[in-house]
Design a protein around this motif. Structure first.
Motif, PDB file in Angstrom:
ATOM      1  N   GLY A   1      66.624  13.974  70.838  1.00  0.00           N
ATOM      2  CA  GLY A   1      66.340  15.403  70.872  1.00  0.00           C
ATOM      3  C   GLY A   1      64.837  15.624  70.892  1.00  0.00           C
ATOM      4  O   GLY A   1      64.054  14.671  70.770  1.00  0.00           O
ATOM      5  N   LEU A   2      64.457  16.858  71.017  1.00  0.00           N
ATOM      6  CA  LEU A   2      63.040  17.206  71.075  1.00  0.00           C
ATOM      7  C   LEU A   2      62.321  16.911  69.757  1.00  0.00           C
ATOM      8  O   LEU A   2      62.954  16.835  68.698  1.00  0.00           O
ATOM      9  CB  LEU A   2      62.879  18.694  71.397  1.00  0.00           C
ATOM     10  CG  LEU A   2      63.309  19.156  72.778  1.00  0.00           C
ATOM     11  CD1 LEU A   2      63.259  20.680  72.872  1.00  0.00           C
ATOM     12  CD2 LEU A   2      62.436  18.522  73.860  1.00  0.00           C
ATOM     13  N   SER A   3      61.016  16.797  69.834  1.00  0.00           N
ATOM     14  CA  SER A   3      60.193  16.690  68.635  1.00  0.00           C
ATOM     15  C   SER A   3      60.436  17.935  67.780  1.00  0.00           C
ATOM     16  O   SER A   3      60.431  19.057  68.296  1.00  0.00           O
ATOM     17  CB  SER A   3      58.714  16.609  69.044  1.00  0.00           C
ATOM     18  OG  SER A   3      57.890  16.514  67.909  1.00  0.00           O
ATOM     19  N   GLY A   4      60.685  17.747  66.506  1.00  0.00           N
ATOM     20  CA  GLY A   4      60.934  18.875  65.611  1.00  0.00           C
ATOM     21  C   GLY A   4      62.383  19.315  65.528  1.00  0.00           C
ATOM     22  O   GLY A   4      62.712  20.230  64.779  1.00  0.00           O
ATOM     23  N   ALA A   5      63.281  18.655  66.266  1.00  0.00           N
ATOM     24  CA  ALA A   5      64.699  19.038  66.231  1.00  0.00           C
ATOM     25  C   ALA A   5      65.367  18.627  64.916  1.00  0.00           C
ATOM     26  O   ALA A   5      66.373  19.208  64.525  1.00  0.00           O
ATOM     27  CB  ALA A   5      65.452  18.435  67.411  1.00  0.00           C
ATOM     28  N   GLY A   6      64.817  17.600  64.252  1.00  0.00           N
ATOM     29  CA  GLY A   6      65.373  17.163  62.974  1.00  0.00           C
ATOM     30  C   GLY A   6      65.905  15.749  62.960  1.00  0.00           C
ATOM     31  O   GLY A   6      66.587  15.349  62.015  1.00  0.00           O
TER      32      GLY A   6
ATOM     33  N   ILE B   1      62.943  10.392  70.450  1.00  0.00           N
ATOM     34  CA  ILE B   1      63.129  11.447  71.446  1.00  0.00           C
ATOM     35  C   ILE B   1      63.945  10.920  72.614  1.00  0.00           C
ATOM     36  O   ILE B   1      64.884  11.564  73.045  1.00  0.00           O
ATOM     37  CB  ILE B   1      61.776  12.016  71.922  1.00  0.00           C
ATOM     38  CG1 ILE B   1      61.094  12.749  70.769  1.00  0.00           C
ATOM     39  CG2 ILE B   1      61.977  12.954  73.113  1.00  0.00           C
ATOM     40  CD1 ILE B   1      59.664  13.181  71.054  1.00  0.00           C
ATOM     41  N   SER B   2      63.606   9.757  73.121  1.00  0.00           N
ATOM     42  CA  SER B   2      64.271   9.140  74.285  1.00  0.00           C
ATOM     43  C   SER B   2      64.653  10.212  75.307  1.00  0.00           C
ATOM     44  O   SER B   2      65.818  10.553  75.449  1.00  0.00           O
ATOM     45  CB  SER B   2      65.477   8.296  73.867  1.00  0.00           C
ATOM     46  OG  SER B   2      66.360   8.956  73.010  1.00  0.00           O
ATOM     47  N   PRO B   3      63.652  10.719  76.036  1.00  0.00           N
ATOM     48  CA  PRO B   3      63.834  11.939  76.823  1.00  0.00           C
ATOM     49  C   PRO B   3      64.702  11.853  78.070  1.00  0.00           C
ATOM     50  O   PRO B   3      65.151  12.887  78.561  1.00  0.00           O
ATOM     51  CB  PRO B   3      62.401  12.319  77.213  1.00  0.00           C
ATOM     52  CG  PRO B   3      61.662  11.029  77.213  1.00  0.00           C
ATOM     53  CD  PRO B   3      62.288  10.208  76.126  1.00  0.00           C
ATOM     54  N   THR B   4      64.976  10.649  78.572  1.00  0.00           N
ATOM     55  CA  THR B   4      65.743  10.590  79.821  1.00  0.00           C
ATOM     56  C   THR B   4      67.123   9.972  79.620  1.00  0.00           C
ATOM     57  O   THR B   4      67.325   9.098  78.772  1.00  0.00           O
ATOM     58  CB  THR B   4      65.003   9.774  80.905  1.00  0.00           C
ATOM     59  OG1 THR B   4      64.917   8.415  80.488  1.00  0.00           O
ATOM     60  CG2 THR B   4      63.606  10.343  81.172  1.00  0.00           C
ATOM     61  N   ARG B   5      68.040  10.424  80.430  1.00  0.00           N
ATOM     62  CA  ARG B   5      69.400   9.871  80.396  1.00  0.00           C
ATOM     63  C   ARG B   5      69.382   8.394  80.781  1.00  0.00           C
ATOM     64  O   ARG B   5      70.107   7.589  80.200  1.00  0.00           O
ATOM     65  CB  ARG B   5      70.312  10.659  81.325  1.00  0.00           C
ATOM     66  CG  ARG B   5      70.573  12.063  80.831  1.00  0.00           C
ATOM     67  CD  ARG B   5      71.524  12.849  81.742  1.00  0.00           C
ATOM     68  NE  ARG B   5      71.484  14.233  81.352  1.00  0.00           N
ATOM     69  CZ  ARG B   5      70.973  15.213  82.092  1.00  0.00           C
ATOM     70  NH1 ARG B   5      70.514  14.959  83.311  1.00  0.00           N
ATOM     71  NH2 ARG B   5      70.950  16.442  81.647  1.00  0.00           N
ATOM     72  N   ASP B   6      68.537   8.049  81.763  1.00  0.00           N
ATOM     73  CA  ASP B   6      68.429   6.645  82.181  1.00  0.00           C
ATOM     74  C   ASP B   6      67.965   5.771  81.022  1.00  0.00           C
ATOM     75  O   ASP B   6      68.472   4.658  80.835  1.00  0.00           O
ATOM     76  CB  ASP B   6      67.448   6.485  83.346  1.00  0.00           C
ATOM     77  CG  ASP B   6      67.998   7.018  84.659  1.00  0.00           C
ATOM     78  OD1 ASP B   6      69.213   7.289  84.741  1.00  0.00           O
ATOM     79  OD2 ASP B   6      67.195   7.149  85.601  1.00  0.00           O
ATOM     80  N   GLY B   7      67.016   6.247  80.252  1.00  0.00           N
ATOM     81  CA  GLY B   7      66.523   5.485  79.111  1.00  0.00           C
ATOM     82  C   GLY B   7      67.594   5.280  78.058  1.00  0.00           C
ATOM     83  O   GLY B   7      67.767   4.184  77.521  1.00  0.00           O
ATOM     84  N   ARG B   8      68.349   6.331  77.783  1.00  0.00           N
ATOM     85  CA  ARG B   8      69.418   6.203  76.785  1.00  0.00           C
ATOM     86  C   ARG B   8      70.539   5.315  77.293  1.00  0.00           C
ATOM     87  O   ARG B   8      71.144   4.566  76.524  1.00  0.00           O
ATOM     88  CB  ARG B   8      69.913   7.589  76.374  1.00  0.00           C
ATOM     89  CG  ARG B   8      68.826   8.384  75.646  1.00  0.00           C
ATOM     90  CD  ARG B   8      69.326   9.685  75.071  1.00  0.00           C
ATOM     91  NE  ARG B   8      69.886  10.600  76.025  1.00  0.00           N
ATOM     92  CZ  ARG B   8      69.201  11.536  76.696  1.00  0.00           C
ATOM     93  NH1 ARG B   8      67.895  11.663  76.528  1.00  0.00           N
ATOM     94  NH2 ARG B   8      69.818  12.349  77.524  1.00  0.00           N
TER      95      ARG B   8
ATOM     96  N   ASP C   1      56.532  17.913  79.933  1.00  0.00           N
ATOM     97  CA  ASP C   1      57.315  16.794  80.436  1.00  0.00           C
ATOM     98  C   ASP C   1      58.794  17.067  80.166  1.00  0.00           C
ATOM     99  O   ASP C   1      59.151  17.813  79.248  1.00  0.00           O
ATOM    100  CB  ASP C   1      56.891  15.477  79.773  1.00  0.00           C
ATOM    101  CG  ASP C   1      57.097  14.268  80.674  1.00  0.00           C
ATOM    102  OD1 ASP C   1      57.657  14.422  81.769  1.00  0.00           O
ATOM    103  OD2 ASP C   1      56.703  13.161  80.271  1.00  0.00           O
ATOM    104  N   VAL C   2      59.634  16.446  80.938  1.00  0.00           N
ATOM    105  CA  VAL C   2      61.060  16.739  80.935  1.00  0.00           C
ATOM    106  C   VAL C   2      61.775  16.120  79.717  1.00  0.00           C
ATOM    107  O   VAL C   2      61.398  15.054  79.242  1.00  0.00           O
ATOM    108  CB  VAL C   2      61.714  16.243  82.250  1.00  0.00           C
ATOM    109  CG1 VAL C   2      61.712  14.724  82.324  1.00  0.00           C
ATOM    110  CG2 VAL C   2      63.118  16.778  82.396  1.00  0.00           C
ATOM    111  N   TYR C   3      62.797  16.827  79.246  1.00  0.00           N
ATOM    112  CA  TYR C   3      63.785  16.269  78.326  1.00  0.00           C
ATOM    113  C   TYR C   3      65.137  16.518  78.969  1.00  0.00           C
ATOM    114  O   TYR C   3      65.482  17.666  79.282  1.00  0.00           O
ATOM    115  CB  TYR C   3      63.746  16.907  76.933  1.00  0.00           C
ATOM    116  CG  TYR C   3      64.848  16.330  76.061  1.00  0.00           C
ATOM    117  CD1 TYR C   3      64.687  15.089  75.471  1.00  0.00           C
ATOM    118  CD2 TYR C   3      66.066  16.974  75.916  1.00  0.00           C
ATOM    119  CE1 TYR C   3      65.720  14.511  74.731  1.00  0.00           C
ATOM    120  CE2 TYR C   3      67.092  16.404  75.180  1.00  0.00           C
ATOM    121  CZ  TYR C   3      66.911  15.170  74.595  1.00  0.00           C
ATOM    122  OH  TYR C   3      67.933  14.601  73.873  1.00  0.00           O
ATOM    123  N   GLU C   4      65.901  15.452  79.168  1.00  0.00           N
ATOM    124  CA  GLU C   4      67.232  15.562  79.763  1.00  0.00           C
ATOM    125  C   GLU C   4      68.282  15.466  78.663  1.00  0.00           C
ATOM    126  O   GLU C   4      68.529  14.383  78.132  1.00  0.00           O
ATOM    127  CB  GLU C   4      67.448  14.437  80.774  1.00  0.00           C
ATOM    128  CG  GLU C   4      66.464  14.451  81.921  1.00  0.00           C
ATOM    129  CD  GLU C   4      66.577  13.227  82.816  1.00  0.00           C
ATOM    130  OE1 GLU C   4      65.995  13.264  83.910  1.00  0.00           O
ATOM    131  OE2 GLU C   4      67.219  12.222  82.429  1.00  0.00           O
TER     132      GLU C   4
END
Length: 182
Positions: free
Chosen positions: A17-22, A90-97, A145-148
């Motif tokens: 999730g985003l920075s600050g989401a918890g 954060i792991s912002p991309t689906r490919d990364g996860r 920058d993108v978060y997917e």
């Protein structure tokens, strides 16, 4: 697959999730609850990993993917020694996860720690969102920058609607009864 007694499968709980989401707050609270239940667990926190293991990485797309790759390998190693590895990155991309899922193998539980960017920004004690909005921080996830978001997370925790305790209870149910929640 190893078992956690009659309490459920061993697993990696990957909080994204985003920075600050918890993510980190929930990860630490979940760790404390699982330890009370005598379930061996450990947390891998993205901020801590960035200060040590991944300190040589920046925030380019390739560096972010490498950050996730290294974190996944550490989680895989840790899973041999504890029943639950809780990863908060954060792991912002689906490919990364998806890469993390492939490295770690089953069981991998992708958890979307979800909060609107306005809530995340209001929780930001370091002022990173403000700095990103005025261009002082380049490639800041959610701003420049993108978060997917995950398409099919095992669980979505709306932290603008749930307390930390409620989020932890949802995660404990997932860990104890993974087929009932997924």
């Amino acid at each position: 697959m190893s078992r956690v007694g009659s309490q459920g499968l061993s697993c990696t709980v990957w909080l994204t999730g985003l920075s600050g989401a918890g993510k980190s707050t929930i990860a630490r609270a979940l760790e404390q609850e699982l330890l009370k239940l005598e379930i061996a667990c450990s947390v891998l926190d993205g901020d801590e990993l960035r200060k040590e293991l991944n300190e040589d990485l920046g925030f380019s797309k390739d560096d972010r993917l490498e950050n996730v790759r290294r974190t996944a390998h550490v989680a895989k190693i840790m899973l041999r020694h504890v029943h639950v590895v809780i990863v908060a990155v954060i792991s912002p991309t689906r490919d990364g996860r998806e890469l993390a899922r492939e490295i770690i193998g089953a069981p991998f539980r992708e958890i979307f720690v979800d909060a609107p960017i306005s809530v995340c920004s209001s929780r930001d004690p370091k002022g990173l969102y403000g700095q990103a909005r005025i261009g002082r921080i380049a490639q800041f996830t959610g701003v420049s920058d993108v978060y997917e978001p995950p398409l099919n997370p095992a669980l979505r925790l709306r932290t603008d609607e749930l307390s930390v305790d409620q989020a932890v209870e949802e995660l404990k149910r997932l860990i104890h009864h993974p087929l009932e929640v997924s």
